[in-house]
Motif scaffolding. Sequence first.
Motif, short mmCIF file in Angstrom:
data_model
loop_
_atom_site.label_atom_id
_atom_site.label_comp_id
_atom_site.label_asym_id
_atom_site.label_seq_id
_atom_site.Cartn_x
_atom_site.Cartn_y
_atom_site.Cartn_z
N SER A 47 0.81 -1.22 0.00
CA SER A 47 0.00 0.00 0.00
C SER A 47 0.84 1.26 0.00
CB SER A 47 -0.93 0.02 1.23
OG SER A 47 -0.17 0.12 2.42
N SER A 48 2.16 1.12 0.23
CA SER A 48 2.99 2.29 0.49
C SER A 48 4.43 2.00 0.07
CB SER A 48 2.89 2.56 2.01
OG SER A 48 3.90 3.39 2.47
N ILE A 94 8.06 1.14 -0.98
CA ILE A 94 8.72 0.24 -1.94
C ILE A 94 7.71 -0.70 -2.59
CG2 ILE A 94 10.37 -1.68 -2.11
CD1 ILE A 94 11.95 -0.29 0.20
N SER A 98 -1.69 -5.73 1.83
CA SER A 98 -1.22 -5.10 3.07
C SER A 98 -2.39 -5.17 4.04
CB SER A 98 -0.72 -3.66 2.89
OG SER A 98 -1.79 -2.75 2.94
N ARG A 99 -2.17 -4.80 5.28
CA ARG A 99 -3.27 -4.91 6.26
C ARG A 99 -4.46 -4.07 5.83
NH1 ARG A 99 0.46 -3.28 11.15
NH2 ARG A 99 0.98 -1.86 9.46
N ASN A 110 7.89 -8.15 0.74
CA ASN A 110 8.30 -6.77 1.04
C ASN A 110 7.77 -6.26 2.37
OD1 ASN A 110 9.04 -3.86 0.27
ND2 ASN A 110 6.81 -3.75 0.53
N LYS A 116 15.77 -9.79 9.56
CA LYS A 116 16.15 -9.69 8.14
C LYS A 116 17.39 -10.54 7.85
CE LYS A 116 13.16 -6.38 6.86
NZ LYS A 116 12.21 -6.46 5.75
N VAL A 129 15.75 4.20 2.33
CA VAL A 129 14.95 4.53 1.14
C VAL A 129 13.95 5.61 1.52
CG1 VAL A 129 13.50 3.58 -0.70
CG2 VAL A 129 15.15 2.09 0.46
N THR A 137 10.81 6.69 1.84
CA THR A 137 9.43 6.19 1.92
C THR A 137 8.79 6.77 3.18
OG1 THR A 137 9.76 4.27 3.37
CG2 THR A 137 10.24 3.96 1.02
N HIS A 193 10.16 6.81 7.05
CA HIS A 193 11.05 7.76 7.73
C HIS A 193 10.48 9.17 7.66
CE1 HIS A 193 13.91 4.53 7.69
NE2 HIS A 193 13.85 4.46 6.38
N1 LIG Z 1 12.51 2.58 3.84
C1 LIG Z 1 13.69 2.15 4.13
O1 LIG Z 1 14.63 2.92 4.43
C2 LIG Z 1 14.01 0.68 4.07
C3 LIG Z 1 15.35 0.28 4.09
C4 LIG Z 1 15.65 -1.06 4.05
C5 LIG Z 1 14.64 -2.00 3.98
N2 LIG Z 1 13.35 -1.59 3.97
C6 LIG Z 1 12.32 -2.61 3.92
O2 LIG Z 1 11.50 -2.40 2.80
C7 LIG Z 1 10.20 -2.90 3.08
C8 LIG Z 1 9.18 -1.82 2.73
O3 LIG Z 1 9.46 -0.68 3.52
P1 LIG Z 1 8.92 0.78 3.15
O4 LIG Z 1 9.98 1.72 3.50
O5 LIG Z 1 8.34 0.78 1.78
O6 LIG Z 1 7.79 0.90 4.27
P2 LIG Z 1 6.39 1.64 4.34
O7 LIG Z 1 6.28 2.74 3.35
O8 LIG Z 1 6.18 1.90 5.78
O9 LIG Z 1 5.41 0.48 3.86
C9 LIG Z 1 5.27 -0.69 4.60
C10 LIG Z 1 4.18 -1.51 3.94
O10 LIG Z 1 4.05 -2.74 4.65
C11 LIG Z 1 2.67 -2.91 5.00
N3 LIG Z 1 2.66 -3.76 6.20
C12 LIG Z 1 3.21 -3.52 7.41
N4 LIG Z 1 3.00 -4.56 8.23
C13 LIG Z 1 2.31 -5.48 7.50
C14 LIG Z 1 1.79 -6.77 7.79
N5 LIG Z 1 1.95 -7.33 8.99
N6 LIG Z 1 1.15 -7.44 6.82
C15 LIG Z 1 0.99 -6.89 5.58
N7 LIG Z 1 1.46 -5.67 5.26
C16 LIG Z 1 2.11 -4.99 6.21
C17 LIG Z 1 2.12 -1.49 5.16
O11 LIG Z 1 0.75 -1.35 4.93
P3 LIG Z 1 -0.41 -1.57 6.03
O12 LIG Z 1 -0.18 -0.57 7.12
O13 LIG Z 1 -1.67 -1.35 5.26
O14 LIG Z 1 -0.27 -2.98 6.48
C18 LIG Z 1 2.85 -0.83 3.99
O15 LIG Z 1 2.18 -1.13 2.78
C19 LIG Z 1 10.20 -3.34 4.54
O16 LIG Z 1 10.41 -4.73 4.62
C20 LIG Z 1 11.39 -2.60 5.11
O17 LIG Z 1 11.96 -3.27 6.22
C21 LIG Z 1 13.00 -0.28 4.01
#
Ligand SMILES: NC(=O)c1ccc[n+]([C@@H]2O[C@H](COP(=O)([O-])OP(=O)(O)OC[C@H]3O[C@@H](n4cnc5c(N)ncnc54)[C@H](OP(=O)(O)O)[C@@H]3O)[C@@H](O)[C@H]2O)c1
Length: 256
Positions: free
Chosen positions: A29-30, A32, A51-52, A99, A170, A199, A201, A204
């Motif tokens: 939903s958000s 990456i 996503s949830r 993801n 991870k 990243v 998103t 942060h």
């Molecule tokens: N952003 C960074 O700097 C960064 C760096 C390294 C790795 N990552 C990894 O990249 C991935 C995506 O991160 P992002 O930065 O894109 O985060 P984000 O924008 O916060 O998005 C997280 C997504 O995961 C969903 N989600 C969370 N818990 C969930 C669950 N239990 N079941 C299903 N969906 C769930 C959220 O939607 P709902 O609230 O609707 O569930 C949302 O769609 C993560 O695994 C994160 O650890 C991110």
Amino acid sequence: MSSISLLSGGPMQVASSKIAKVAIVTGASSGIGLEAVRRLVASGYRVVANSRNITSANTLDGTGDLKRVDGDIGIQETAQRVVDTALQSFGRVDLLVNNAGVFIPKPFTEYTAEDFQRAVGTNLSGFFYVSQLAVAQMRLQRSGHVVNISTSFVSQPVGALSASLANLTKGGLESVTRSLAIEFADEGIRFNTIAPGVVNTPMHPVEAHEFLKQLSPLKRLAEVGEVADLLLYLESATFLNGEVVHLDGGAHAGKW
Ligand SMILES: NC(=O)c1ccc[n+]([C@@H]2O[C@H](COP(=O)([O-])OP(=O)(O)OC[C@H]3O[C@@H](n4cnc5c(N)ncnc54)[C@H](OP(=O)(O)O)[C@@H]3O)[C@@H](O)[C@H]2O)c1
């Protein structure tokens, strides 16, 4: 490709009619995951996005070649609905992008039992159930690809940002990427992992960006489009298997 016999000569490989690939993306939903879905759809994939709160988030419309499934991917029943939706709507699963993830930075001794359950529930259970079901289908197809999203912190922890629950969970994804790549190589199923640095998103707050930029030698955040570029590259790079690709501007390489 399929094999046919010729009246004269041996078997010949012919291209099957082009079938659109089917992808599942969790945490879509958000950030990456959202960009990954958009790029996969634009590249001709049929996609199940989870996503949830993916329906109420309303960042993707659930029509045509895109289906949305609400639910916590750390719960087995959600994983079953996600894979059932792919099979009932599109008939196969070619790509699973694990993801969905949470990042909980804290000093180790301050983590609560709830923090631990959240990290394990999303980062590990959220990998386990849906991967089992998707891989079972890929085995029937004798092809498929699983891409996990880890973090560069696994290879290069940073003193200024303690986040050992990310390493604990991870790190497991990076290790299982290698073990499953070996376990399923004979069945034509690949496993790879993308390990991004920070990243840009909603994970942060903007106020943290200046600090976070310093965590990469390139002194900037990655953009979601750069992660999607790498995902599509991994799809096309059919001899890449069991690999963890860092997308962090060089942070994993050493000190700067
Ligand atoms: N952003 C960074 O700097 C960064 C760096 C390294 C790795 N990552 C990894 O990249 C991935 C995506 O991160 P992002 O930065 O894109 O985060 P984000 O924008 O916060 O998005 C997280 C997504 O995961 C969903 N989600 C969370 N818990 C969930 C669950 N239990 N079941 C299903 N969906 C769930 C959220 O939607 P709902 O609230 O609707 O569930 C949302 O769609 C993560 O695994 C994160 O650890 C991110």
